[in-house]
Write a protein that holds these residues in place. Structure first.
Motif, PDB file in Angstrom:
ATOM      1  N   ASP A  68     -12.445  -3.650  11.611  1.00  0.00           N
ATOM      2  CA  ASP A  68     -13.240  -3.750  10.385  1.00  0.00           C
ATOM      3  C   ASP A  68     -13.072  -2.499   9.529  1.00  0.00           C
ATOM      4  OD1 ASP A  68     -14.141  -6.226  11.154  1.00  0.00           O
ATOM      5  OD2 ASP A  68     -16.275  -5.751  10.927  1.00  0.00           O
ATOM      6  N   HIS A  69     -13.042  -1.346  10.177  1.00  0.00           N
ATOM      7  CA  HIS A  69     -12.850  -0.073   9.481  1.00  0.00           C
ATOM      8  C   HIS A  69     -11.491  -0.044   8.779  1.00  0.00           C
ATOM      9  CE1 HIS A  69     -12.779   4.242   8.766  1.00  0.00           C
ATOM     10  NE2 HIS A  69     -11.750   4.388   9.585  1.00  0.00           N
ATOM     11  N   GLN A  70     -10.457  -0.446   9.478  1.00  0.00           N
ATOM     12  CA  GLN A  70      -9.114  -0.455   8.896  1.00  0.00           C
ATOM     13  C   GLN A  70      -8.996  -1.488   7.778  1.00  0.00           C
ATOM     14  OE1 GLN A  70      -6.722   1.724   9.445  1.00  0.00           O
ATOM     15  NE2 GLN A  70      -8.036   2.796  10.897  1.00  0.00           N
ATOM     16  N   ALA A  71      -9.632  -2.633   7.960  1.00  0.00           N
ATOM     17  CA  ALA A  71      -9.596  -3.670   6.917  1.00  0.00           C
ATOM     18  C   ALA A  71     -10.260  -3.168   5.647  1.00  0.00           C
ATOM     19  CB  ALA A  71     -10.291  -4.937   7.419  1.00  0.00           C
ATOM     20  N   LEU A 128      -2.086   2.830  21.590  1.00  0.00           N
ATOM     21  CA  LEU A 128      -0.957   2.008  21.174  1.00  0.00           C
ATOM     22  C   LEU A 128      -1.309   1.229  19.911  1.00  0.00           C
ATOM     23  CD1 LEU A 128       1.832   0.806  21.588  1.00  0.00           C
ATOM     24  CD2 LEU A 128       0.808  -0.876  23.135  1.00  0.00           C
ATOM     25  N   ILE A 129      -2.523   0.710  19.845  1.00  0.00           N
ATOM     26  CA  ILE A 129      -2.979  -0.012  18.658  1.00  0.00           C
ATOM     27  C   ILE A 129      -2.978   0.917  17.454  1.00  0.00           C
ATOM     28  CG2 ILE A 129      -4.998  -1.105  17.586  1.00  0.00           C
ATOM     29  CD1 ILE A 129      -5.642  -2.263  20.380  1.00  0.00           C
ATOM     30  N   ARG A 130      -3.454   2.138  17.650  1.00  0.00           N
ATOM     31  CA  ARG A 130      -3.478   3.107  16.547  1.00  0.00           C
ATOM     32  C   ARG A 130      -2.070   3.440  16.064  1.00  0.00           C
ATOM     33  NH1 ARG A 130      -6.628   8.402  16.188  1.00  0.00           N
ATOM     34  NH2 ARG A 130      -5.346   8.958  17.967  1.00  0.00           N
ATOM     35  N   GLY A 134      -0.379   2.729  12.483  1.00  0.00           N
ATOM     36  CA  GLY A 134       0.217   3.824  11.721  1.00  0.00           C
ATOM     37  C   GLY A 134       1.614   3.480  11.227  1.00  0.00           C
ATOM     38  N   ARG A 135       2.411   2.834  12.085  1.00  0.00           N
ATOM     39  CA  ARG A 135       3.762   2.428  11.665  1.00  0.00           C
ATOM     40  C   ARG A 135       3.708   1.384  10.553  1.00  0.00           C
ATOM     41  NH1 ARG A 135       4.763   2.914  17.309  1.00  0.00           N
ATOM     42  NH2 ARG A 135       4.404   0.702  17.644  1.00  0.00           N
ATOM     43  N   GLU A 136       2.739   0.490  10.636  1.00  0.00           N
ATOM     44  CA  GLU A 136       2.589  -0.518   9.596  1.00  0.00           C
ATOM     45  C   GLU A 136       2.174   0.135   8.273  1.00  0.00           C
ATOM     46  OE1 GLU A 136       2.288  -4.032   7.405  1.00  0.00           O
ATOM     47  OE2 GLU A 136       3.432  -3.464   9.207  1.00  0.00           O
ATOM     48  N   VAL A 138       2.996   3.152   7.298  1.00  0.00           N
ATOM     49  CA  VAL A 138       4.221   3.769   6.760  1.00  0.00           C
ATOM     50  C   VAL A 138       5.083   2.699   6.095  1.00  0.00           C
ATOM     51  CG1 VAL A 138       6.386   4.924   7.368  1.00  0.00           C
ATOM     52  CG2 VAL A 138       4.222   5.687   8.399  1.00  0.00           C
ATOM     53  N   ARG A 139       5.201   1.543   6.735  1.00  0.00           N
ATOM     54  CA  ARG A 139       6.007   0.460   6.168  1.00  0.00           C
ATOM     55  C   ARG A 139       5.456   0.019   4.810  1.00  0.00           C
ATOM     56  NH1 ARG A 139       6.295  -4.485   5.007  1.00  0.00           N
ATOM     57  NH2 ARG A 139       4.123  -4.865   5.584  1.00  0.00           N
ATOM     58  N   GLN A 140       4.139  -0.129   4.710  1.00  0.00           N
ATOM     59  CA  GLN A 140       3.518  -0.548   3.457  1.00  0.00           C
ATOM     60  C   GLN A 140       3.749   0.493   2.356  1.00  0.00           C
ATOM     61  OE1 GLN A 140      -0.554  -1.173   4.624  1.00  0.00           O
ATOM     62  NE2 GLN A 140      -0.150  -3.165   5.543  1.00  0.00           N
ATOM     63  N   ASN A 141       3.652   1.764   2.730  1.00  0.00           N
ATOM     64  CA  ASN A 141       3.887   2.819   1.743  1.00  0.00           C
ATOM     65  C   ASN A 141       5.351   2.854   1.311  1.00  0.00           C
ATOM     66  OD1 ASN A 141       1.227   3.645   1.641  1.00  0.00           O
ATOM     67  ND2 ASN A 141       1.475   5.271   3.154  1.00  0.00           N
ATOM     68  N   ALA A 142       6.258   2.516   2.227  1.00  0.00           N
ATOM     69  CA  ALA A 142       7.675   2.470   1.877  1.00  0.00           C
ATOM     70  C   ALA A 142       7.936   1.385   0.833  1.00  0.00           C
ATOM     71  CB  ALA A 142       8.513   2.215   3.130  1.00  0.00           C
ATOM     72  N   VAL A 143       7.258   0.256   0.987  1.00  0.00           N
ATOM     73  CA  VAL A 143       7.390  -0.829   0.013  1.00  0.00           C
ATOM     74  C   VAL A 143       6.848  -0.380  -1.342  1.00  0.00           C
ATOM     75  CG1 VAL A 143       6.595  -3.147  -0.603  1.00  0.00           C
ATOM     76  CG2 VAL A 143       7.311  -2.655   1.751  1.00  0.00           C
ATOM     77  N   LEU A 144       5.688   0.279  -1.321  1.00  0.00           N
ATOM     78  CA  LEU A 144       5.066   0.733  -2.558  1.00  0.00           C
ATOM     79  C   LEU A 144       5.950   1.746  -3.283  1.00  0.00           C
ATOM     80  CD1 LEU A 144       2.472   0.454  -4.261  1.00  0.00           C
ATOM     81  CD2 LEU A 144       1.524   2.371  -2.963  1.00  0.00           C
ATOM     82  N   LEU A 145       6.607   2.625  -2.518  1.00  0.00           N
ATOM     83  CA  LEU A 145       7.470   3.654  -3.109  1.00  0.00           C
ATOM     84  C   LEU A 145       8.891   3.158  -3.365  1.00  0.00           C
ATOM     85  CD1 LEU A 145       6.307   6.680  -0.952  1.00  0.00           C
ATOM     86  CD2 LEU A 145       6.040   6.470  -3.426  1.00  0.00           C
ATOM     87  N   ARG A 146       9.151   1.889  -2.994  1.00  0.00           N
ATOM     88  CA  ARG A 146      10.480   1.294  -3.163  1.00  0.00           C
ATOM     89  C   ARG A 146      11.546   2.119  -2.451  1.00  0.00           C
ATOM     90  NH1 ARG A 146       9.467   1.182  -9.617  1.00  0.00           N
ATOM     91  NH2 ARG A 146       7.491   0.034  -9.574  1.00  0.00           N
TER      92      ARG A 146
END
Length: 203
Positions: A68-71, A128-130, A134-136, A138-146
């Motif tokens: 819920d916090h992450q969402a 492991l969940i954390r 965290g990797r996800e 980074v992936r989302q930020n990579a998309v945002l930064l193209r």
């Protein structure tokens, strides 16, 4: 029948909300290992049976609180980025900063949860969940930064994401909202100074 179903859904949602709020208080006070399920249900005005029905146990309750916090983080950041785009912002770094500001605002508002989740006292598998989350991020930020898929691209995005993450820790540890704001502004200044788009283009 539909009216009854709606009422039951509302009651279930309220029960879940009450338990999560109680869990937030109890985990915050005692940590995961020392937290007692009976104290959670007592504060929620519910029963142990109801807690196990809704969540399955203490570990699942902790993880539900984390999710819920992450969402809330993700929803706030996405809304902030969308608003910036509607206002005509198209610079990827400024869009990243818009999302980061919303993320860090949430870190201050829910600073008790930020402190809880970074202390390392969680159920088995939580780290492991954390890391996966965290990797996800980074992936989302990579998309945002193209950003591309080259090692330097991945590294640069990871550095920027790390700056935001460390800023969240400092915000959560701040004594006052003014101190937290200073941390946020310092982080935004550092991101701009790194000029990530230039680094990515040169890479």
């Amino acid at each position: 029948m539909a009216r009854k179903t709606s009422w039951e859904w509302s009651r279930t949602a309220q029960t879940r909300k009450s338990m999560l709020q109680a869990a937030r208080e109890v985990f915050g006070e005692h940590g995961f290992a020392e937290a007692n399920v009976s104290e959670v249900v007592a504060r929620a005005g519910s029963s142990v049976g109801s807690l196990y029905h809704h969540f399955g146990g203490k570990a699942e309750l902790f993880l539900a609180l984390y999710e819920d916090h992450q969402a809330a983080h993700e929803e706030a950041s996405a809304a902030s980025v969308a608003k910036a785009k509607q206002e005509g912002v198209d610079d990827p770094v400024e869009l990243l900063i818009a999302g980061a500001r919303a993320y860090l605002a949430g870190a201050w508002e829910r600073r008790d949860l930020v402190r809880l989740f970074i202390e390392g006292d969680g159920p088995p598998g939580f780290e492991l969940i954390r890391r996966t989350r965290g990797r996800e991020w980074v992936r989302q930020n990579a998309v945002l930064l193209r950003a591309g898929g080259e090692p330097l691209d991945r590294f640069m995005v990871a550095v920027l994401t790390g700056i935001i993450g460390e800023a969240a820790r400092e915000v959560a540890a701040s004594d006052t909202e003014e101190d937290a704001r200073e941390v946020v502004e310092a982080a935004m200044k550092l991101i701009r100074r790194l000029d990530p788009l230039k680094v990515l283009e040169e890479g």
